[in-house]
Enzyme design. Structure first.
Site, PDB file in Angstrom:
ATOM      1  N   LYS A  19       0.855  -1.180   0.000  1.00 16.58           N
ATOM      2  CA  LYS A  19       0.000   0.000   0.000  1.00 16.58           C
ATOM      3  C   LYS A  19       0.889   1.227   0.000  1.00 16.58           C
ATOM      4  CE  LYS A  19      -4.004  -1.931   2.356  1.00 16.58           C
ATOM      5  NZ  LYS A  19      -4.960  -1.758   1.251  1.00 16.58           N
ATOM      6  N   ARG A  45     -10.012 -11.750  -0.112  1.00 16.37           N
ATOM      7  CA  ARG A  45     -10.782 -12.762  -0.847  1.00 16.37           C
ATOM      8  C   ARG A  45     -10.067 -14.113  -0.854  1.00 16.37           C
ATOM      9  NH1 ARG A  45     -10.699  -9.013  -6.057  1.00 16.37           N
ATOM     10  NH2 ARG A  45     -10.618  -7.521  -4.328  1.00 16.37           N
TER      11      ARG A  45
HETATM   12  N1  BES Z   1      -8.225  -4.207   3.484  1.00 13.39           N
HETATM   13  C1  BES Z   1      -8.339  -3.629   2.213  1.00 13.39           C
HETATM   14  C2  BES Z   1      -9.621  -2.831   2.005  1.00 13.39           C
HETATM   15  C3  BES Z   1      -9.890  -1.662   2.919  1.00 13.39           C
HETATM   16  C4  BES Z   1      -9.843  -0.384   2.423  1.00 13.39           C
HETATM   17  C5  BES Z   1     -10.272  -1.845   4.229  1.00 13.39           C
HETATM   18  C6  BES Z   1     -10.120   0.692   3.244  1.00 13.39           C
HETATM   19  C7  BES Z   1     -10.549  -0.779   5.055  1.00 13.39           C
HETATM   20  C8  BES Z   1     -10.486   0.491   4.557  1.00 13.39           C
HETATM   21  C9  BES Z   1      -8.291  -4.710   1.140  1.00 13.39           C
HETATM   22  O1  BES Z   1      -7.525  -5.823   1.451  1.00 13.39           O
HETATM   23  C10 BES Z   1      -7.685  -4.107  -0.074  1.00 13.39           C
HETATM   24  O2  BES Z   1      -6.538  -3.737  -0.010  1.00 13.39           O
HETATM   25  N2  BES Z   1      -8.443  -4.016  -1.161  1.00 13.39           N
HETATM   26  C11 BES Z   1      -7.973  -3.507  -2.373  1.00 13.39           C
HETATM   27  C12 BES Z   1      -8.343  -4.461  -3.468  1.00 13.39           C
HETATM   28  C13 BES Z   1      -7.715  -4.154  -4.801  1.00 13.39           C
HETATM   29  C14 BES Z   1      -6.230  -4.384  -4.744  1.00 13.39           C
HETATM   30  C15 BES Z   1      -8.341  -5.027  -5.850  1.00 13.39           C
HETATM   31  C16 BES Z   1      -8.597  -2.136  -2.604  1.00 13.39           C
HETATM   32  O3  BES Z   1      -9.779  -1.982  -2.315  1.00 13.39           O
HETATM   33  O4  BES Z   1      -7.905  -1.257  -3.041  1.00 13.39           O
HETATM   34 MN    MN Z   2      -5.486  -5.530   0.964  1.00  9.37          MN
END
Ligand code: BES
Ligand code: MN
Ligand code: ZN
Length: 480
Positions: free
Chosen positions: A257, A332
Site C-alpha cells: 500500500k 478474498r
Molecule cells: N483491506 C483492504 C480494504 C480496505 C480499504 C479496508 C479501506 C478498510 C479500509 C483490502 O484488502 C484491499 O486492499 N483491497 C484492495 C483491493 C484491490 C487491490 C483489488 C482495494 O480496495 O484497493
Molecule cells: Mn489488501
C-alpha cells in the site's frame, strides 16, 4: 466504561436526570417543580429542544418530535443520547435516569442505546487512563413501552459492541492471528460456544492454499477459528454460517500500500472476524434458539522474504487455482477457503463480512454497507429491513456474470483482481465461485473504522454489522 442499562418502575436517585417530553406532555406529571415548569414552557416557546435546569443533579428536559418515519425518529434519538454524554461525563455523573413522558413509545430505549454505545473509549494504553475514563456507569430508564427482555438484549449487544471494538482497535503488535484466535476462544468459552482453532500445521494439512499464500510473507503463523453454537432447541435445521475476514494487518504485501496514510488503519482489517465473533457470542449469551457457526481465517499480510508474489498460481482449499496478480487483494484469498469449508455444514445461509474493498467505500461513502447475495429476495429484504431498524443500512449490488468475466485468467481458474471498475463487485464474483449455497456478502470496508467521531458509533472501530446481524437473526429466530 460500559454502562449497564436497567429498567425501573419507580423513581430512583441518579446523578443526572433526563426527562423526555413532547409538545403534548402534561408537565405537571413529569416530576418538575413549578419554577421548572415555567422555565420549560418558556423554552418550548422559543423552540429550544434541550432545556438544562439549574441545580445538581444535572437535570435536562428534552423536547422530542417524531420524524417522518420511525427509522429516522429512532436514529435521531440514538444520536441525541450520544450528545447528552458530553455534559454527563463532564460533571462526572455515574448514574443517569431517563424518564419518558413523551408520546413516543420506547424513546428512552434509543436514547439509552446511543448513550451506551457512545460512551465507549479505547484508552488503556494511556498512563492517565483512569482519569480520562468516562464516568457514566448506569442508565436507569422509566418507559412503559420497553420490556425487561428488550433491555437484556440491549445490554448484551452493547457488551458485544465494546468487545468487538476493543479487538478491532487493538494494534497488530498486541493482537496477531494467534492473539485473535485466543481472544475469540475466550469469548466462546464464556458463553458455552465450542471453539476449535486450526494452527498452521493443521491449515497446511487441510490444504487451505488461500490462507497460506497470504501468510507466506509473515513471521506469525495463521489461524483458522471455528466457533459453534448449537442449542438443543434450535429452530433452524441447517446451520447459519458466519464467515469473517481476519486480516490482523494489511500492508498490501508485495503490492505494498502506498504510504501517505493508506496503511495507518489497517489493523482494522480483521473487523469482519471480530464482528462475527461478537454475533455468535451475543446469540449464545442470550441463548437464542439458533444453530450458528462462525469461521474466522486469520493472518497478517506482509511483504516478507517468502511473500506470495504477483503472478503466483495458488491452489485453493477447494482445488480451484487462482492467479494472484495483486497481493493487496488478500481478503478474498482467505475468505475463499473459509467459504469452501462452509459447504460441509450444508448451511441454510452463509453470511460473510469483510473490510474487503475501497471500491465499496467509494461507491457508498460512510453511510451504507455494500452487499451482494445469492440468497432469495425474501431473505435479502429481511436483511435490509433489519439494517433500517438498527440504522446499519445496506445497498444491494448485482452479481451479473459480466462482472465475473473480469476475473477470468488465461492460465488459472481465475485471477484475484478484476480491474479498476466496480472492484467491490468483482471481489464478490471471486467469492461467489467458492459458494454453492444461499450466500450473502457484506463489504464493510470504510465503515468498520472511522478517523473522526461518528456520533454514537464513536471514533475508530465501530463494530458495524454487529447490530445488523443480531437484528436479522432475531427475526429469523421468531419466524417458525
Ligand atoms: N483491506 C483492504 C480494504 C480496505 C480499504 C479496508 C479501506 C478498510 C479500509 C483490502 O484488502 C484491499 O486492499 N483491497 C484492495 C483491493 C484491490 C487491490 C483489488 C482495494 O480496495 O484497493
Ligand atoms: Mn489488501
Ligand atoms: Zn485487506
Amino acid at each position: 466504561m460500559k454502562p449497564t442499562i436497567q429498567l425501573e418502575t419507580k423513581p430512583v436517585k441518579t446523578d443526572a436526570i433526563i426527562i423526555l417530553i413532547d409538545k403534548k406532555s402534561n408537565l405537571n406529571k413529569c416530576g418538575l417543580t413549578k419554577t421548572e415548569i415555567t422555565t420549560v414552557q418558556q423554552a418550548i416557546k422559543k423552540d429550544i429542544k434541550l432545556i438544562t435546569l439549574n441545580g445538581v443533579p444535572v437535570k435536562q428536559v428534552l423536547l422530542l418530535e417524531a420524524k417522518q418515519d420511525q427509522m429516522r425518529t429512532n436514529e435521531d434519538l440514538r444520536k441525541t443520547g450520544n450528545s447528552l454524554l458530553a455534559s454527563i461525563n463532564k460533571y462526572k455523573c455515574k448514574k443517569v435516569g431517563i424518564a419518558n413522558h413523551s408520546g413516543i413509545s420506547g424513546a428512552a430505549y434509543f436514547i439509552a442505546e446511543g448513550m451506551a454505545l457512545g460512551n465507549y473509549q479505547f484508552i488503556q494504553y494511556k498512563k492517565d487512563a483512569t482519569k480520562k475514563e468516562n464516568s457514566l456507569q448506569s442508565v436507569r430508564i422509566a418507559d412503559a413501552g420497553i420490556s425487561k427482555h428488550q433491555i437484556a438484549e440491549l445490554n448484551a449487544t452493547i457488551e458485544a459492541s465494546y468487545r468487538v471494538r476493543d479487538l478491532v482497535n487493538e494494534p497488530v503488535n498486541h493482537l496477531n492471528a494467534e492473539g485473535l484466535a485466543e481472544a475469540l476462544s475466550q469469548m466462546g468459552k464464556e458463553v458455552g460456544v465450542k471453539v476449535t482453532v486450526f494452527n498452521k500445521k493443521k491449515i497446511i494439512e487441510m490444504g487451505m492454499g488461500g490462507l497460506l499464500s497470504v501468510n507466506q510473507g509473515s513471521i506469525d503463523p495463521p489461524t483458522f477459528t471455528i466457533m459453534e453454537y448449537k442449542p438443543a432447541n434450535a429452530k433452524n435445521q441447517k446451520p447459519i454460517v458466519l464467515v469473517g475476514k481476519g486480516v490482523v494487518y494489511d500492508t498490501g504485501g508485495l503490492s505494498l500500500k502506498p504510504t501517505g496514510n493508506s496503511m495507518d488503519y489497517m489493523k482494522c482489517d480483521m473487523a469482519g472476524a471480530a464482528t462475527m465473533g461478537g454475533v455468535i457470542y451475543t446469540a449464545a449469551k442470550l441463548q437464542w434458539p439458533l444453530h450458528i457457526i462462525a469461521l474466522m481465517p486469520a493472518t497478517d499480510n506482509r511483504p516478507g522474504g517468502n511473500a506470495f508474489a504477483p503472478g503466483d498460481i495458488i491452489k485453493m482449499y477447494n482445488g480451484l487455482t487462482v492467479e494472484m496478480l495483486n497481493s493487496d487483494a488478500e481478503g478474498r484469498m482467505i475468505l475463499a477457503d473459509a467459504l469452501s469449508y462452509s459447504k460441509q455444514y450444508d448451511p441454510e445461509l452463509v453470511i460473510d463480512m469483510a473490510t474487503l474493498t475501497g471500491a465499496a467505500h467509494r461507491a457508498l461513502g460512510n453511510f451504507a454497507i455494500a452487499y451482494m447475495s445469492t440468497a432469495d429476495s425474501d431473505t435479502n429484504k429481511k436483511l435490509e429491513q433489519a439494517g433500517e431498524e438498527v440504522f446499519e443500512r445496506l445497498v444491494y449490488f448485482p452479481l451479473w456474470e459480466e462482472y465475473g468475466e473480469l476475473i477470468e485468467s488465461d492460465i488459472a481458474d481465475m485471477k484475484n483482481v478484476g480491474g479498476a471498475l466496480a472492484g467491490h463487485i468483482t471481489a464478490g464474483k471471486f467469492l461467489q465461485r467458492f459458494t454453492d449455497y444461499p450466500w450473502i456478502h457484506l463489504d464493510i470496508a470504510g465503515l468498520a473504522f472511522f478517523h473522526s467521531t461518528m456520533s454514537y458509533r464513536g471514533k475508530n472501530a465501530t463494530a458495524i454489522g454487529l447490530r445488523l446481524l443480531l437484528q436479522f437473526l432475531k427475526h429469523r429466530m421468531n419466524e417458525q
